[in-house]
Design an enzyme around this catalytic site. Sequence first.
Site, PDB file in Angstrom:
ATOM      1  N   GLU A   1      26.997 -16.511 -18.479  1.00 43.02           N
ATOM      2  CA  GLU A   1      27.305 -15.092 -18.506  1.00 43.02           C
ATOM      3  C   GLU A   1      28.115 -13.931 -19.566  1.00 43.02           C
ATOM      4  O   GLU A   1      28.461 -12.883 -19.371  1.00 43.02           O
ATOM      5  CB  GLU A   1      27.436 -14.728 -17.199  1.00 43.02           C
ATOM      6  CG  GLU A   1      27.875 -15.158 -16.328  1.00 43.02           C
ATOM      7  CD  GLU A   1      26.149 -15.475 -15.704  1.00 43.02           C
ATOM      8  OE1 GLU A   1      25.769 -13.989 -15.365  1.00 43.02           O
ATOM      9  OE2 GLU A   1      26.040 -16.059 -14.660  1.00 43.02           O
TER      10      GLU A   1
ATOM     11  N   ARG B   1      32.790 -19.327  -6.750  1.00 42.70           N
ATOM     12  CA  ARG B   1      32.917 -18.259  -6.701  1.00 42.70           C
ATOM     13  C   ARG B   1      31.448 -18.437  -7.867  1.00 42.70           C
ATOM     14  O   ARG B   1      30.534 -17.953  -7.704  1.00 42.70           O
ATOM     15  CB  ARG B   1      33.705 -17.516  -7.585  1.00 42.70           C
ATOM     16  CG  ARG B   1      32.837 -16.110  -7.282  1.00 42.70           C
ATOM     17  CD  ARG B   1      32.054 -15.672  -8.647  1.00 42.70           C
ATOM     18  NE  ARG B   1      32.324 -15.624  -9.923  1.00 42.70           N
ATOM     19  CZ  ARG B   1      32.050 -16.012 -10.803  1.00 42.70           C
ATOM     20  NH1 ARG B   1      30.897 -16.786 -11.091  1.00 42.70           N
ATOM     21  NH2 ARG B   1      32.947 -16.702 -11.759  1.00 42.70           N
TER      22      ARG B   1
ATOM     23  N   GLY C   1      56.879 -22.736 -15.931  1.00 44.51           N
ATOM     24  CA  GLY C   1      57.235 -24.050 -17.031  1.00 44.51           C
ATOM     25  C   GLY C   1      56.566 -25.102 -17.024  1.00 44.51           C
ATOM     26  O   GLY C   1      55.209 -24.982 -16.925  1.00 44.51           O
TER      27      GLY C   1
ATOM     28  N   ALA D   1      24.769 -10.728 -12.259  1.00 40.15           N
ATOM     29  CA  ALA D   1      26.056 -11.946 -11.579  1.00 40.15           C
ATOM     30  C   ALA D   1      26.627 -11.979 -12.163  1.00 40.15           C
ATOM     31  O   ALA D   1      28.211 -11.668 -12.348  1.00 40.15           O
ATOM     32  CB  ALA D   1      25.421 -13.462 -12.271  1.00 40.15           C
TER      33      ALA D   1
ATOM     34  N   PRO E   1      20.078 -26.440 -24.674  1.00 45.74           N
ATOM     35  CA  PRO E   1      20.813 -27.298 -26.435  1.00 45.74           C
ATOM     36  C   PRO E   1      20.983 -26.604 -27.184  1.00 45.74           C
ATOM     37  O   PRO E   1      22.185 -25.998 -27.747  1.00 45.74           O
ATOM     38  CB  PRO E   1      20.379 -28.301 -26.150  1.00 45.74           C
ATOM     39  CG  PRO E   1      19.145 -28.730 -24.751  1.00 45.74           C
ATOM     40  CD  PRO E   1      19.225 -27.351 -24.434  1.00 45.74           C
TER      41      PRO E   1
HETATM   42  C1  LIG Z   1      30.171 -24.632 -16.638  1.00 46.21           C
HETATM   43  C2  LIG Z   1      28.980 -23.342 -16.697  1.00 46.21           C
HETATM   44  C3  LIG Z   1      28.070 -23.346 -16.209  1.00 46.21           C
HETATM   45  C4  LIG Z   1      26.865 -23.000 -17.205  1.00 46.21           C
HETATM   46  N1  LIG Z   1      26.046 -22.171 -15.919  1.00 46.21           N
HETATM   47  C5  LIG Z   1      24.910 -21.930 -16.485  1.00 46.21           C
HETATM   48  C6  LIG Z   1      23.790 -21.945 -15.764  1.00 46.21           C
HETATM   49  O1  LIG Z   1      23.828 -21.754 -14.153  1.00 46.21           O
HETATM   50  N2  LIG Z   1      22.083 -21.687 -15.622  1.00 46.21           N
HETATM   51  C7  LIG Z   1      22.159 -20.950 -17.900  1.00 46.21           C
HETATM   52  O2  LIG Z   1      21.440 -20.933 -17.691  1.00 46.21           O
HETATM   53  N3  LIG Z   1      23.362 -21.441 -18.205  1.00 46.21           N
HETATM   54  C8  LIG Z   1      24.608 -21.574 -17.297  1.00 46.21           C
HETATM   55  N4  LIG Z   1      25.528 -21.746 -18.637  1.00 46.21           N
HETATM   56  C9  LIG Z   1      25.550 -21.411 -20.391  1.00 46.21           C
HETATM   57  C10 LIG Z   1      26.160 -20.273 -20.747  1.00 46.21           C
HETATM   58  O3  LIG Z   1      25.772 -19.248 -20.483  1.00 46.21           O
HETATM   59  C11 LIG Z   1      26.738 -20.301 -22.315  1.00 46.21           C
HETATM   60  O4  LIG Z   1      27.416 -21.281 -22.565  1.00 46.21           O
HETATM   61  C12 LIG Z   1      26.544 -19.106 -23.476  1.00 46.21           C
HETATM   62  O5  LIG Z   1      25.450 -18.665 -22.741  1.00 46.21           O
HETATM   63  C13 LIG Z   1      27.281 -18.830 -24.846  1.00 46.21           C
HETATM   64  O6  LIG Z   1      25.701 -20.333 -25.299  1.00 46.21           O
HETATM   65  P1  LIG Z   1      26.365 -21.550 -26.201  1.00 46.21           P
HETATM   66  O7  LIG Z   1      27.820 -21.782 -24.499  1.00 46.21           O
HETATM   67  O8  LIG Z   1      25.062 -21.945 -26.199  1.00 46.21           O
HETATM   68  O9  LIG Z   1      26.643 -21.015 -27.087  1.00 46.21           O
HETATM   69  P2  LIG Z   1      26.252 -20.223 -28.476  1.00 46.21           P
HETATM   70  O10 LIG Z   1      26.097 -19.068 -28.364  1.00 46.21           O
HETATM   71  O11 LIG Z   1      26.345 -21.162 -28.900  1.00 46.21           O
HETATM   72  O12 LIG Z   1      27.933 -18.850 -29.281  1.00 46.21           O
HETATM   73  C14 LIG Z   1      29.181 -20.395 -29.426  1.00 46.21           C
HETATM   74  C15 LIG Z   1      30.031 -18.799 -30.175  1.00 46.21           C
HETATM   75  O13 LIG Z   1      29.679 -18.476 -31.186  1.00 46.21           O
HETATM   76  C16 LIG Z   1      29.648 -17.198 -30.925  1.00 46.21           C
HETATM   77  N5  LIG Z   1      28.085 -16.013 -31.402  1.00 46.21           N
HETATM   78  C17 LIG Z   1      27.077 -16.443 -31.202  1.00 46.21           C
HETATM   79  N6  LIG Z   1      26.200 -16.056 -31.212  1.00 46.21           N
HETATM   80  C18 LIG Z   1      27.163 -14.393 -32.417  1.00 46.21           C
HETATM   81  C19 LIG Z   1      27.314 -13.280 -32.984  1.00 46.21           C
HETATM   82  N7  LIG Z   1      25.720 -12.746 -33.383  1.00 46.21           N
HETATM   83  N8  LIG Z   1      27.827 -13.063 -33.372  1.00 46.21           N
HETATM   84  C20 LIG Z   1      29.164 -13.592 -33.095  1.00 46.21           C
HETATM   85  N9  LIG Z   1      29.802 -14.313 -32.495  1.00 46.21           N
HETATM   86  C21 LIG Z   1      28.789 -15.162 -32.057  1.00 46.21           C
HETATM   87  C22 LIG Z   1      29.795 -17.257 -29.289  1.00 46.21           C
HETATM   88  O14 LIG Z   1      30.284 -15.499 -29.022  1.00 46.21           O
HETATM   89  C23 LIG Z   1      30.264 -18.441 -29.314  1.00 46.21           C
HETATM   90  O15 LIG Z   1      32.071 -18.002 -29.544  1.00 46.21           O
HETATM   91  C24 LIG Z   1      26.370 -22.519 -18.437  1.00 46.21           C
HETATM   92  C25 LIG Z   1      27.833 -22.762 -19.030  1.00 46.21           C
HETATM   93  C26 LIG Z   1      29.379 -23.596 -18.569  1.00 46.21           C
HETATM   94  C27 LIG Z   1      30.057 -23.825 -19.396  1.00 46.21           C
END
Ligand SMILES: Cc1cc2nc3c(=O)[nH]c(=O)nc-3n(C[C@H](O)[C@H](O)[C@H](O)COP(=O)(O)OP(=O)(O)OC[C@H]3O[C@@H](n4cnc5c(N)ncnc54)[C@H](O)[C@@H]3O)c2cc1C
Length: 398
Positions: free
Chosen positions: A377, A104, A353, A256, A148
């Site tokens: 997303e 998906r 289980g 999406a 990153p």
């Molecule tokens: C398998 C996979 C595929 C992906 N594919 C794509 C893709 O095709 N294109 C793309 O652009 N991205 C993609 N992503 C990235 C994804 O969209 C991001 O991982 C996501 O937006 C979260 O960003 P982060 O991992 O940097 O977490 P962070 O933003 O660092 O967040 C870490 C934690 O802090 C919390 N947090 C952050 N700010 C706040 C706030 N203000 N208040 C409360 N809590 C907060 C978050 O909710 C989370 O729990 C993918 C990720 C995965 C795992």
Amino acid sequence: MSATPSSPLPPFDAADPLGLDDLLTDEDRAVRDTVRRWAADRVLPHIAGWYERGELPGIRDLARELGSLGALGMSLTGYGCAGASAVQYGLACLELEAADSGIRSLVSVQGSLAMYAIHRFGSEEQKQHWLPRMATGEVIGCFGLTEPDHGSDPAGMRTHARRDGSDWVLSGRKMWITNGSVAGVAVVWAATDDGVRGFVVPTDTPGFAAPEIHHKWSLRASVTSELVLDDVRLPADAALPEVRGLRGPLSCLSHARYGIVWGSMGAARASFEAALEYARTREQFGKPIGGFQLTQAKLADMAVELHKGILLAHHLGLRMDAGRLRPEQVSFGKLNNVREAIEICRTSRTILGANGISLEYPVMRHATNLESVLTYEGTVEMHQLVLGKALTGLDAFR
Ligand SMILES: Cc1cc2nc3c(=O)[nH]c(=O)nc-3n(C[C@H](O)[C@H](O)[C@H](O)COP(=O)(O)OP(=O)(O)OC[C@H]3O[C@@H](n4cnc5c(N)ncnc54)[C@H](O)[C@@H]3O)c2cc1C
């Protein structure tokens, strides 16, 4: 017309306890059944092995087959796209994710992110050049927003595009990009002097690289990559002309996310079905475990959340088809359905289980996949903040 009191009630259907099938048109059912058959034939026999090995072999063939089903850019019109309704697109997402969230994801990123961005914000030349080949699956697309150091808060992105004569020169890094290493085209969002802009980047452009990310314990049958942009020189017409600012990527994400509202219920359905079948046949203490009240409570609660979730997805689909779906409503659906789906997978796991942790059954695979779906997303917290802001009028993002 109301039924007469003497009309016999339709029988109870464990697969459709609320009778939601009645809400579908014949065409909706045909789309659903076609995608379900394809997934049963092409994905289910292999998925456990792919997952175990952390690969999605034959992804280009799968993309072409999905293209011939009309599943790529399914709800877009023109340029070889199927022009299906939002409900039909949602049903397809549900059936694909019932097989695996990775499949998906391939379809969501292709259709709702990469193709949608070009379709909505691209020039006529960009649309003619890319969309027909993306609709057939000949060209795979990816969508680079996350970096990153910038995930939930993309406003501070470091990837930037500068003008050099009429050319654009892109530099930076994107992280966690689905389809990245297999993509022929990347839609990359970058900061410019004129705000955030989208760029359509052919992946064979010098300076572009997409190394695959390994060691994932979730979405293992999905290609996830880094994008490295090292002075990638693009012609002036590579920029998406019709949008400036984060509104661009956020509206693609909203499309999406809508697919995820449906898709997550597919993962939940597959896990629930495995648990129900197991509960009927596994015996302990001299009878099937489904005969114990505690197991029935789990099954009843899961069925309630599963079919409420599908009903919610259908409601949002009808609103999208009517042009009345707000982003906050998509957040409502994504927040609820992914959270409930992961809970259903975890509860199903307990019913199985020890067998629940085995790849012989789909439950643990779906549960670990949904950990990614919970985060990408927009995380749970981001959707809570979207709804919190809509409810209170107060912005709590920073
Ligand atoms: C398998 C996979 C595929 C992906 N594919 C794509 C893709 O095709 N294109 C793309 O652009 N991205 C993609 N992503 C990235 C994804 O969209 C991001 O991982 C996501 O937006 C979260 O960003 P982060 O991992 O940097 O977490 P962070 O933003 O660092 O967040 C870490 C934690 O802090 C919390 N947090 C952050 N700010 C706040 C706030 N203000 N208040 C409360 N809590 C907060 C978050 O909710 C989370 O729990 C993918 C990720 C995965 C795992």
